[in-house]
Design a protein around this motif. Structure first.
Motif, short mmCIF file in Angstrom:
data_model
loop_
_atom_site.label_atom_id
_atom_site.label_comp_id
_atom_site.label_asym_id
_atom_site.label_seq_id
_atom_site.Cartn_x
_atom_site.Cartn_y
_atom_site.Cartn_z
N ALA A 1 0.82 -1.35 0.04
CA ALA A 1 -0.15 0.11 -0.05
C ALA A 1 0.93 1.36 0.01
CB ALA A 1 -1.00 0.06 1.10
N MET A 2 1.95 1.32 0.80
CA MET A 2 2.93 2.33 0.84
C MET A 2 3.50 2.51 -0.64
SD MET A 2 5.00 2.32 4.30
CE MET A 2 5.17 0.88 4.73
N ASP A 3 4.25 1.45 -1.19
CA ASP A 3 4.71 1.75 -2.65
C ASP A 3 3.67 2.25 -3.59
OD1 ASP A 3 7.03 0.64 -1.77
OD2 ASP A 3 6.72 -1.41 -2.53
N GLN A 4 2.45 2.00 -3.39
CA GLN A 4 1.37 2.23 -4.30
C GLN A 4 1.09 3.81 -4.07
OE1 GLN A 4 -2.38 -0.02 -4.08
NE2 GLN A 4 -3.48 1.39 -5.54
N LYS A 5 1.03 4.20 -2.79
CA LYS A 5 0.75 5.55 -2.58
C LYS A 5 1.89 6.38 -3.21
CE LYS A 5 -1.71 8.73 -0.99
NZ LYS A 5 -3.04 8.94 -1.49
N ILE A 6 3.03 5.92 -3.06
CA ILE A 6 4.37 6.50 -3.44
C ILE A 6 4.27 7.12 -5.00
CG2 ILE A 6 6.79 6.70 -3.68
CD1 ILE A 6 6.48 5.53 -0.84
N ALA A 7 3.74 5.75 -5.63
CA ALA A 7 3.73 5.93 -7.05
C ALA A 7 2.72 6.81 -7.48
CB ALA A 7 3.50 4.47 -7.60
N GLU A 8 1.80 7.11 -6.72
CA GLU A 8 0.63 7.67 -7.05
C GLU A 8 0.83 9.28 -6.99
OE1 GLU A 8 -3.22 8.98 -4.48
OE2 GLU A 8 -3.27 7.06 -4.76
N VAL A 9 1.51 9.60 -5.77
CA VAL A 9 1.73 11.07 -5.32
C VAL A 9 2.92 11.43 -6.33
CG1 VAL A 9 1.04 10.99 -3.00
CG2 VAL A 9 3.39 10.63 -3.49
N LEU A 10 4.00 10.67 -6.60
CA LEU A 10 4.94 11.12 -7.38
C LEU A 10 4.72 11.27 -9.12
CD1 LEU A 10 8.07 8.96 -6.35
CD2 LEU A 10 7.77 11.24 -5.97
N LYS A 11 3.45 10.38 -9.36
CA LYS A 11 3.02 10.73 -10.57
C LYS A 11 2.16 12.34 -10.61
CE LYS A 11 0.37 8.47 -14.30
NZ LYS A 11 -0.86 8.36 -14.61
N LYS A 12 1.65 12.59 -9.26
CA LYS A 12 0.91 13.77 -9.46
C LYS A 12 1.81 15.06 -9.66
CE LYS A 12 -3.18 12.81 -6.72
NZ LYS A 12 -3.77 12.51 -5.33
N VAL A 13 3.05 14.68 -9.36
CA VAL A 13 4.26 15.97 -9.36
C VAL A 13 5.12 15.72 -10.63
CG1 VAL A 13 3.72 16.55 -7.07
CG2 VAL A 13 5.58 14.99 -7.88
N GLY A 14 4.62 14.78 -11.45
CA GLY A 14 5.62 14.50 -12.57
C GLY A 14 6.96 14.22 -12.15
N MET A 15 7.21 13.26 -11.11
CA MET A 15 8.44 12.93 -10.72
C MET A 15 8.36 11.19 -10.58
SD MET A 15 10.87 15.11 -9.69
CE MET A 15 10.46 15.92 -11.16
N GLU A 16 7.55 10.53 -11.45
CA GLU A 16 7.55 9.07 -11.26
C GLU A 16 8.80 8.36 -11.51
OE1 GLU A 16 4.77 10.19 -14.87
OE2 GLU A 16 5.63 11.33 -13.30
N THR A 17 9.65 8.98 -12.29
CA THR A 17 10.93 8.33 -12.51
C THR A 17 12.12 8.53 -11.46
OG1 THR A 17 11.48 10.15 -14.09
CG2 THR A 17 10.40 8.29 -15.00
N LYS A 18 11.81 9.46 -10.75
CA LYS A 18 12.92 10.02 -9.77
C LYS A 18 12.85 9.16 -8.46
CE LYS A 18 13.55 13.08 -12.85
NZ LYS A 18 15.00 13.69 -13.54
N GLY A 19 12.25 8.29 -8.21
CA GLY A 19 12.27 7.55 -6.90
C GLY A 19 13.38 7.12 -6.33
N PHE A 20 14.40 6.87 -7.13
CA PHE A 20 15.60 6.19 -6.76
C PHE A 20 16.98 6.93 -6.80
CE2 PHE A 20 12.98 2.78 -8.74
CZ PHE A 20 12.85 1.85 -7.45
N LYS A 21 16.43 8.37 -7.02
CA LYS A 21 17.46 9.47 -6.96
C LYS A 21 17.51 10.00 -5.44
CE LYS A 21 18.18 10.72 -11.31
NZ LYS A 21 19.51 10.98 -12.12
N ASN A 22 18.86 10.48 -5.03
CA ASN A 22 18.85 10.94 -3.90
C ASN A 22 18.68 12.35 -4.00
OD1 ASN A 22 19.91 8.64 -3.02
ND2 ASN A 22 21.23 9.50 -1.18
N PRO A 23 18.08 13.09 -2.94
CA PRO A 23 17.85 14.63 -3.14
C PRO A 23 18.73 15.60 -3.98
CG PRO A 23 16.78 13.81 -1.13
CD PRO A 23 17.60 12.71 -1.44
#
Length: 227
Positions: free
Chosen positions: A117-139
């Protein structure tokens, strides 16, 4: 169910013993996009801090997402903050972990247990801000604008009733500010309520909306002249 997300009546905002703002009377309704403007030092940050429980409300009435700010106890603050999404000027991302881990940290801290459920939620919010491919980057591998988008995604994790954005474009160049603003506008169009403190008047002209101003220890609504 009331549509009022934030209601302050005759409220006074203090920082320790210093009176910052007095006789504050405002209401924000569900779905509104509201600016909070004012020069540096006029109380915008103190106002925001009072809303998310960093400063106590000592005088007047205050109700935010069904929490009474006058009766707010230390133990209530984490629960209040689950119903609020807070976006800071300096992103406040943890540099020792990647984007996904930053977001998992917040979900775990707010009581999520189910990893799928956490992974799904993270994918959802990253998509909303156009960052769905950046999850594995460090800030630190991201630009300022990208980091702020991640910070907005983080604010959306618990489906907040109100997003408090404190100078979210303050550290960004004009072009990036517009990009971040577009993200906030889109979130607003999808029904989220946003209160955004800013001193970027170019954004107010480009995206006119209800505006509150801090000046002379008061907060009042400004009628924007149509440009």
């Amino acid at each position: 169910m009331s549509n009022t997300v934030l209601h302050l009546k005759d409220a006074s905002i203090y920082q320790r013993e210093t009176l910052i703002l007095s006789e504050v009377n405002i209401e924000i309704q569900k779905g509104e996009f509201v600016y909070l403007i004012g020069k540096t030092g006029t109380g915008k940050s103190s106002f925001m801090k009072t809303l998310y429980g960093d400063l106590p409300l000592i005088e007047g009435e205050g109700n935010i997402v069904d929490y009474d700010l006058r009766k707010l106890k230390e133990k209530d603050i984490p629960f209040l903050r689950r119903k609020l999404g807070v976006v800071f000027q300096d992103f406040k991302l943890l540099n020792d972990r990647n984007v996904n881990e930053n977001l998992i940290f917040v979900l775990k801290a707010t009581g999520w247990k189910d990893r799928a459920a956490m992974d799904q939620k993270i994918a959802e919010v990253l998509k909303k801000v156009g960052m769905e491919t950046k999850g594995f980057k460090n800030p630190f591998q991201l630009s300022g604008g990208e980091q702020q988008r991640i910070a907005i995604a983080r604010a959306l994790l618990n489906d907040p009733e109100l997003i408090l954005a404190d100078e979210p474009t303050g550290n960004l160049d004009p072009q990036t500010s517009v990009e971040v603003m577009e993200v906030l506008q889109q979130i607003s169009k999808n029904g989220k309520t946003i209160l955004m403190a800013t001193h970027d008047y170019a954004l107010l002209l480009k995206y006119p909306s209800k505006t509150l101003k801090c000046d002379g220890q008061k907060v009042f609504e400004v009628v924007q002249k149509t440009v």
